[in-house]
Design a protein around this motif. Structure first.
Motif, short mmCIF file in Angstrom:
data_model
loop_
_atom_site.label_atom_id
_atom_site.label_comp_id
_atom_site.label_asym_id
_atom_site.label_seq_id
_atom_site.Cartn_x
_atom_site.Cartn_y
_atom_site.Cartn_z
N THR A 159 0.83 -1.20 0.00
CA THR A 159 0.00 0.00 0.00
C THR A 159 0.86 1.25 0.00
N SER A 160 2.00 1.22 0.72
CA SER A 160 2.90 2.38 0.75
C SER A 160 3.42 2.70 -0.65
N GLY A 161 3.55 1.68 -1.50
CA GLY A 161 4.15 1.88 -2.81
C GLY A 161 3.18 2.21 -3.92
N LEU A 162 1.89 2.36 -3.61
CA LEU A 162 0.92 2.66 -4.67
C LEU A 162 1.26 3.98 -5.36
N ALA A 174 9.15 4.70 -2.05
CA ALA A 174 8.17 4.10 -1.14
C ALA A 174 8.88 3.51 0.06
N ALA A 175 8.18 3.49 1.19
CA ALA A 175 8.74 2.93 2.41
C ALA A 175 8.96 1.43 2.26
N GLY A 176 10.10 0.94 2.70
CA GLY A 176 10.37 -0.48 2.69
C GLY A 176 9.82 -1.15 3.94
N ASP A 177 10.12 -2.43 4.08
CA ASP A 177 9.62 -3.20 5.23
C ASP A 177 10.35 -2.75 6.49
N HIS A 178 9.63 -2.23 7.47
CA HIS A 178 10.23 -1.78 8.72
C HIS A 178 9.15 -1.66 9.78
N LEU A 179 9.57 -1.34 10.99
CA LEU A 179 8.67 -1.09 12.10
C LEU A 179 8.77 0.38 12.51
N LEU A 180 7.68 0.90 13.04
CA LEU A 180 7.62 2.27 13.53
C LEU A 180 7.12 2.25 14.97
N LEU A 181 7.94 2.75 15.88
CA LEU A 181 7.56 2.88 17.27
C LEU A 181 7.18 4.33 17.55
N LEU A 182 5.99 4.54 18.12
CA LEU A 182 5.54 5.87 18.51
C LEU A 182 5.34 5.90 20.02
N ILE A 183 6.05 6.80 20.69
CA ILE A 183 5.92 6.98 22.13
C ILE A 183 5.27 8.33 22.37
N GLU A 184 4.06 8.33 22.90
CA GLU A 184 3.31 9.57 23.12
C GLU A 184 3.44 10.02 24.57
N SER A 185 3.52 11.33 24.76
CA SER A 185 3.74 11.86 26.09
C SER A 185 3.20 13.26 26.21
N MET A 186 2.92 13.68 27.43
CA MET A 186 2.61 15.07 27.72
C MET A 186 3.85 15.80 28.25
#
Length: 233
Positions: A159-162, A174-186
């Motif tokens: 889908t990223s490569g459409l 286009a983005a390759g195969d990887h992981l994305l970590l999101l750390i949310e904070s105040m």
């Protein structure tokens, strides 16, 4: 929102913007682009974060009901028939990197407000990590003071490569195969960095990350769909 309200799809877009276009870009993104995107069926909210270190300038994100929303006919129609202002704005994007993601795992809960600080970490793992190790890693980060949601997303390469009309304007691979970590904070970014290190200590098998790209950001814009709050203002 409760955990059941969270979407399972994500579009994340990192980019620099030409310095002499920065104000015009913010006007476009605030007043036309994000409201247009969030009005798409299945979109829950859009956010823009500005990088603490200055490069890339921005991280733009949309959470969706599910990953399929980001390949839907309604969304593709917007990507393939950009508005005149969108056509103009996209010519000023530099070093773009866009990815479509599905949720892999999450820990913690979002606070009463949209996270004002976020750490984003893109990487691949050298070897498979078990579900228990992933849960322990994210749980250790989420347990740190001031941390809210901690989410691990997996890139959807297809889908990223459409190919779309918009992609032809801004370019970029286009983005390759990887992981994305999101750390949310105040809390400010320093505390987020400490949380990430605590997670590494809790789950040594996940410390072997490759191709790591880390960014720390503060919230600049937030739009949500009224549908996720039952139409309440």
């Amino acid at each position: 929102m409760t955990r059941s309200d969270y979407g399972t799809g994500l579009m994340a877009f990192w980019s620099d913007i030409d310095d002499d276009y920065l104000m015009r870009y913010q006007q476009w993104h605030n007043c036309e682009h994000v409201p247009e995107r969030v009005s798409t069926p299945g979109f829950r909210r859009g956010r823009r974060y500005r990088c603490v270190t200055g490069a890339p300038h921005f991280l733009m994100m949309y959470e969706t009901e599910n990953p399929g929303t980001l390949a839907s006919d309604a969304y593709m129609a917007k990507l393939n028939v950009p508005t005149p202002w969108t056509k103009e704005a996209l010519t000023h994007f530099r070093n773009p990197n866009r990815g479509i993601y599905s949720i892999a795992h999450q820990e913690g809960e979002e606070g009463p407000f949209c996270a004002t600080w976020i750490t984003a970490l893109r990487f691949t793992l050298s070897g498979e990590a078990g579900a228990d190790a992933v849960r322990d890693w994210l749980g250790a980060i989420a347990a740190e003071a001031g941390i809210g949601r901690v989410q691990l997303w997996r890139a959807d390469v297809a889908t990223s490569g459409l190919a779309t009309a918009e992609r032809k304007i801004y370019g970029g691979s286009a983005a390759g195969d990887h992981l994305l970590l999101l750390i949310e904070s105040m809390l400010p970014h320093a505390e987020q960095g400490d949380a990430l290190h605590a997670g590494d200590r809790a789950a040594p098998p996940l410390a072997a990350r490759k191709g790591e790209v880390k960014g720390q950001y503060w919230l600049e814009l937030y739009h949500h769909s009224q549908a996720i709050y039952g139409g309440m203002q």
